[in-house]
Scaffold this active site. Structure first.
Site, PDB file in Angstrom:
ATOM      1  CG  ASN A  91      56.259 -49.700 -32.500  1.00  0.00           C
ATOM      2  OD1 ASN A  91      56.022 -48.633 -31.932  1.00  0.00           O
ATOM      3  ND2 ASN A  91      56.801 -49.763 -33.690  1.00  0.00           N
ATOM      4  CB  CYS A 151      57.552 -47.009 -38.137  1.00  0.00           C
ATOM      5  SG  CYS A 151      58.965 -46.360 -37.304  1.00  0.00           S
ATOM      6  CD  GLU A 187      59.249 -39.049 -37.150  1.00  0.00           C
ATOM      7  OE1 GLU A 187      59.255 -39.841 -38.111  1.00  0.00           O
ATOM      8  OE2 GLU A 187      59.879 -37.973 -37.159  1.00  0.00           O
TER       9      GLU A 187
HETATM   10  N1  NDP Z   1      57.125 -43.503 -37.812  1.00  0.00           N
HETATM   11  C1  NDP Z   1      57.235 -44.056 -36.633  1.00  0.00           C
HETATM   12  O1  NDP Z   1      58.140 -43.743 -35.875  1.00  0.00           O
HETATM   13  C2  NDP Z   1      56.258 -45.101 -36.195  1.00  0.00           C
HETATM   14  C3  NDP Z   1      55.093 -45.357 -36.846  1.00  0.00           C
HETATM   15  N2  NDP Z   1      54.226 -46.304 -36.390  1.00  0.00           N
HETATM   16  C4  NDP Z   1      53.004 -46.548 -37.124  1.00  0.00           C
HETATM   17  O2  NDP Z   1      51.940 -46.693 -36.181  1.00  0.00           O
HETATM   18  C5  NDP Z   1      51.054 -47.726 -36.553  1.00  0.00           C
HETATM   19  C6  NDP Z   1      50.888 -48.741 -35.468  1.00  0.00           C
HETATM   20  O3  NDP Z   1      50.977 -48.172 -34.194  1.00  0.00           O
HETATM   21  P1  NDP Z   1      49.687 -47.892 -33.321  1.00  0.00           P
HETATM   22  O4  NDP Z   1      50.141 -47.673 -31.916  1.00  0.00           O
HETATM   23  O5  NDP Z   1      48.672 -48.943 -33.556  1.00  0.00           O
HETATM   24  O6  NDP Z   1      49.207 -46.537 -33.987  1.00  0.00           O
HETATM   25  P2  NDP Z   1      47.937 -45.657 -33.651  1.00  0.00           P
HETATM   26  O7  NDP Z   1      48.016 -44.481 -34.543  1.00  0.00           O
HETATM   27  O8  NDP Z   1      46.706 -46.446 -33.652  1.00  0.00           O
HETATM   28  O9  NDP Z   1      48.162 -45.214 -32.130  1.00  0.00           O
HETATM   29  C7  NDP Z   1      49.232 -44.405 -31.756  1.00  0.00           C
HETATM   30  C8  NDP Z   1      48.859 -43.659 -30.505  1.00  0.00           C
HETATM   31  O10 NDP Z   1      47.775 -42.779 -30.771  1.00  0.00           O
HETATM   32  C9  NDP Z   1      46.755 -42.966 -29.784  1.00  0.00           C
HETATM   33  N3  NDP Z   1      45.480 -42.576 -30.356  1.00  0.00           N
HETATM   34  C10 NDP Z   1      44.537 -43.337 -30.946  1.00  0.00           C
HETATM   35  N4  NDP Z   1      43.506 -42.562 -31.354  1.00  0.00           N
HETATM   36  C11 NDP Z   1      43.805 -41.300 -31.017  1.00  0.00           C
HETATM   37  C12 NDP Z   1      43.152 -40.049 -31.192  1.00  0.00           C
HETATM   38  N5  NDP Z   1      41.991 -39.927 -31.791  1.00  0.00           N
HETATM   39  N6  NDP Z   1      43.774 -38.948 -30.730  1.00  0.00           N
HETATM   40  C13 NDP Z   1      44.974 -39.034 -30.124  1.00  0.00           C
HETATM   41  N7  NDP Z   1      45.629 -40.179 -29.932  1.00  0.00           N
HETATM   42  C14 NDP Z   1      45.062 -41.303 -30.387  1.00  0.00           C
HETATM   43  C15 NDP Z   1      46.890 -44.415 -29.421  1.00  0.00           C
HETATM   44  O11 NDP Z   1      46.261 -44.676 -28.189  1.00  0.00           O
HETATM   45  P3  NDP Z   1      45.465 -46.051 -27.960  1.00  0.00           P
HETATM   46  O12 NDP Z   1      46.492 -47.111 -27.974  1.00  0.00           O
HETATM   47  O13 NDP Z   1      44.826 -45.847 -26.647  1.00  0.00           O
HETATM   48  O14 NDP Z   1      44.488 -46.190 -29.089  1.00  0.00           O
HETATM   49  C16 NDP Z   1      48.406 -44.547 -29.354  1.00  0.00           C
HETATM   50  O15 NDP Z   1      48.894 -43.998 -28.165  1.00  0.00           O
HETATM   51  C17 NDP Z   1      51.647 -48.293 -37.812  1.00  0.00           C
HETATM   52  O16 NDP Z   1      50.994 -47.687 -38.889  1.00  0.00           O
HETATM   53  C18 NDP Z   1      53.086 -47.838 -37.805  1.00  0.00           C
HETATM   54  O17 NDP Z   1      53.686 -47.720 -39.042  1.00  0.00           O
HETATM   55  C19 NDP Z   1      54.487 -47.003 -35.272  1.00  0.00           C
HETATM   56  C20 NDP Z   1      55.641 -46.801 -34.594  1.00  0.00           C
HETATM   57  C21 NDP Z   1      56.600 -45.825 -35.010  1.00  0.00           C
HETATM   58  O1  3PG Z   2      58.560 -46.965 -33.888  1.00  0.00           O
HETATM   59  C1  3PG Z   2      59.278 -47.527 -34.651  1.00  0.00           C
HETATM   60  O2  3PG Z   2      58.943 -48.535 -35.211  1.00  0.00           O
HETATM   61  C2  3PG Z   2      60.579 -46.939 -34.746  1.00  0.00           C
HETATM   62  O3  3PG Z   2      60.639 -45.626 -34.474  1.00  0.00           O
HETATM   63  C3  3PG Z   2      61.664 -47.722 -35.235  1.00  0.00           C
HETATM   64  O4  3PG Z   2      62.656 -47.765 -34.322  1.00  0.00           O
HETATM   65  P1  3PG Z   2      63.829 -48.813 -34.574  1.00  0.00           P
HETATM   66  O5  3PG Z   2      64.302 -48.592 -35.983  1.00  0.00           O
HETATM   67  O6  3PG Z   2      64.838 -48.485 -33.562  1.00  0.00           O
HETATM   68  O7  3PG Z   2      63.219 -50.169 -34.410  1.00  0.00           O
END
Ligand code: NDP
Ligand code: 3PG
Length: 498
Positions: free
Chosen positions: A171, A300, A266
């Site tokens: 995202n 997130c 995170e």
């Molecule tokens: N707290 C925060 O700041 C945030 C939290 N999120 C959370 O993330 C989720 C959605 O994001 P999403 O990108 O789909 O999350 P994922 O956990 O699916 O993926 C995050 C990253 O991890 C990689 N990845 C996948 N499998 C592995 C593995 N086995 N080992 C190492 N890396 C791996 C992905 O690569 P690939 O794409 O190639 O699978 C991607 O780069 C939601 O649950 C959301 O809440 C999202 C943004 C911010």
């Molecule tokens: O990955 C996310 O979703 C975030 O870390 C949130 O960032 P934002 O609050 O600036 O949208």
């Protein structure tokens, strides 16, 4: 006008497949395989990236180790100077990078540009903050501890960890990458980036801006491929000295498998918005819509459950519905407010939560509508704790409202979640707000505003399953360093006389 992969970015493309970045060069993988990136709007392949091999990861790690040693000997002001240069180049090329964000993750056009500009600002701030905080150490004297004379001077300063592995989510593939790259580099580390598959091409363009800035060979690398295929190999690689990860539950699995290296995680959130009777209801409605529905709820920090006092619920639901009716639903290219969610499986997951709520009797404030990955904004009222959507994060434009009869009920729901990222409370009574903030088990509580990570120098952390450690520029720099001490032992105690 197609700009991605052209002009200064032409060298990062090999035919129709984007190259990966290793040892200061753009390369095609020896695997001969590529990974397709599907445009969430058209649901057709938009771009392709290299499927890097384990051998290529090994080479990247070796090069990073060598480059890091030289980088750690590079003066801090020079590291900062290069980061400032990369920030300027990134901002200069915001258009092609934003174009990738629109095509790969369906980010609305204006938000895509904002992400790139915010990232440039983040890099510059990191350079300045690094110069300030890494330029200072500590002097401790021994006679403050019982039984000691003043015969030992301890000089402590911060040193790099070595090679930092950065894994951002789809995202914010640029912003959440530079929030790891900047702190790692200013602190004297080397950096290996594994971008998310959706968002990888935007990330590769961003990495090229660091290349153009002139960072030393091998210091920064970017390996592409599916997380499920090369993820474990990367996170368990002996050459990695620190992992900074943002994403979903994958982070929990990584933390169980990673070796004895510092982790910054995170992860997901189920940010609650607690609304009290004395709140400014227009402010509440505006923040529920912005917090719950911007980037179609794929943040997130999105508001993911509204916990509202029954006496003001009808009024707020009405105001929110009026605002939702005005949101533009459609193409990211047209800067629509609601755009297709990132993948078909994500849309299916969201639909599953909606259908579960329907079966269990939630009130649908709008009809449920979906075309492909595009889901129209939906407010679900009268949601009860037995519905999945009361606890799970949709990561989509669907928001549950739970009506409460006491503040304690709201706090109880918030704290019963396995997540603890952020939360918010709306009230005109600051004393109540502070008490509620203290009672909420989340890393941050916003008073009278929706949850948000930024400004990017604020601490950003999740409790429970929402994460390990704290981000934000200063915290990330500190996290990517270790304290090193040198103790001067005097032959006899020495006290200053002045
Ligand atoms: N707290 C925060 O700041 C945030 C939290 N999120 C959370 O993330 C989720 C959605 O994001 P999403 O990108 O789909 O999350 P994922 O956990 O699916 O993926 C995050 C990253 O991890 C990689 N990845 C996948 N499998 C592995 C593995 N086995 N080992 C190492 N890396 C791996 C992905 O690569 P690939 O794409 O190639 O699978 C991607 O780069 C939601 O649950 C959301 O809440 C999202 C943004 C911010
Ligand atoms: O990955 C996310 O979703 C975030 O870390 C949130 O960032 P934002 O609050 O600036 O949208």
């Amino acid at each position: 006008m197609a700009l991605a992969g052209t002009g200064v970015f032409a060298e990062i493309l090999d035919g129709e497949v984007y190259k990966y970045y290793a040892d200061g060069e753009w390369r095609a993988s020896g695997s001969g395989k590529s990974v397709a990136i599907v445009n969430p709007t058209t649901r057709k392949t938009q771009y392709k990236v290299q499927a890097c091999t384990q051998e290529e990861v090994n080479k990247v790690m070796e090069a990073a180790k060598v480059a890091q040693k030289a980088w750690a000997r590079t003066p801090l002001w020079k590291r900062a100077e290069l980061l400032h240069k990369a920030a300027a180049i990134l901002k200069e090329h915001k258009a092609p990078i934003a174009e990738c964000l629109v095509k790969e993750i369906a980010k609305p056009a204006k938000d895509a540009v904002t992400e790139v500009v915010r990232s440039g600002d983040l890099i510059s701030y990191t350079a300045e903050e690094g110069v300030r905080i890494l330029g200072e150490g500590k002097l401790l004297v021994s006679d403050s501890f019982p039984g000691n004379e003043r015969n030992k001077y301890c000089l402590s300063s911060k040193i790099p960890l070595g090679v930092v592995l950065a894994i951002p989510p789809f995202n914010y593939p640029v912003n959440l990458a530079v929030s790891k790259i900047g702190p790692a580099l200013i602190a004297g580390n080397a950096l290996v980036l594994k971008p998310p598959t959706q968002g990888a091409v935007a990330a590769l363009h961003m990495v090229h801006c660091f290349h153009l800035a002139g960072f030393p060979k091998g210091l920064i690398s970017c390996v592409t491929g599916k997380g499920s295929e090369i993820g474990d190999f990367l996170t368990m690689h002996p050459g990695v000295n620190c992992i900074s990860f943002t994403g979903g539950d994958t982070g929990i699995a990584i933390s169980k498998k990673a070796g004895m290296v510092p982790l910054q995680m995170e992860l997901g959130g189920k940010d609650a918005c607690i609304v009290l009777e004395d709140a400014d209801l227009d402010l509440v409605a505006a923040n529920i819509v912005k917090g719950g529905f911007s980037y179609s709820g794929q943040r997130c920090t999105a508001v993911k459950v509204v916990l509202i006092m029954e006496s003001v619920a009808d009024a707020v639901v009405q105001k929110v519905n009026a605002k939702l009716a005005k949101l533009k639903v459609g193409l990211p290219e047209d800067d629509s407010d609601i755009t297709p969610v990132v993948t078909e499986s994500s849309a299916n997951f969201i639909e599953g939560l909606v259908m579960d709520a329907k079966e269990k009797g939630a009130t649908f404030c709008q009809g449920y509508r979906r075309e492909g990955n595009l889901i129209w904004p939906l407010l679900l009222d009268h949601v009860r704790p037995d519905m999945r959507i009361a606890w799970e994060e949709p990561f989509g434009p669907v928001l549950p409202v739970i009506r409460i009869n006491s503040v304690e009920e709201g706090i109880h729901h918030c704290n019963a979640s396995n997540f603890g990222l952020q939360g918010c409370v709306f009230t005109r009574d600051i004393n109540k707000a502070i008490l509620i903030s203290d009672a909420m088990e989340t890393g941050t509580v916003q008073i009278n505003s929706a949850p948000a990570r930024g400004p990017d120098h604020f601490p950003f952390q999740g409790l429970k399953d929402s994460g390990i450690g704290s981000q934000g520029i200063t915290n990330s720099i500190n996290m990517m360093t270790k304290v090193k001490s040198t103790v001067i032992n005097l032959p006899s105690p020495s006290y200053t006389m002045g």
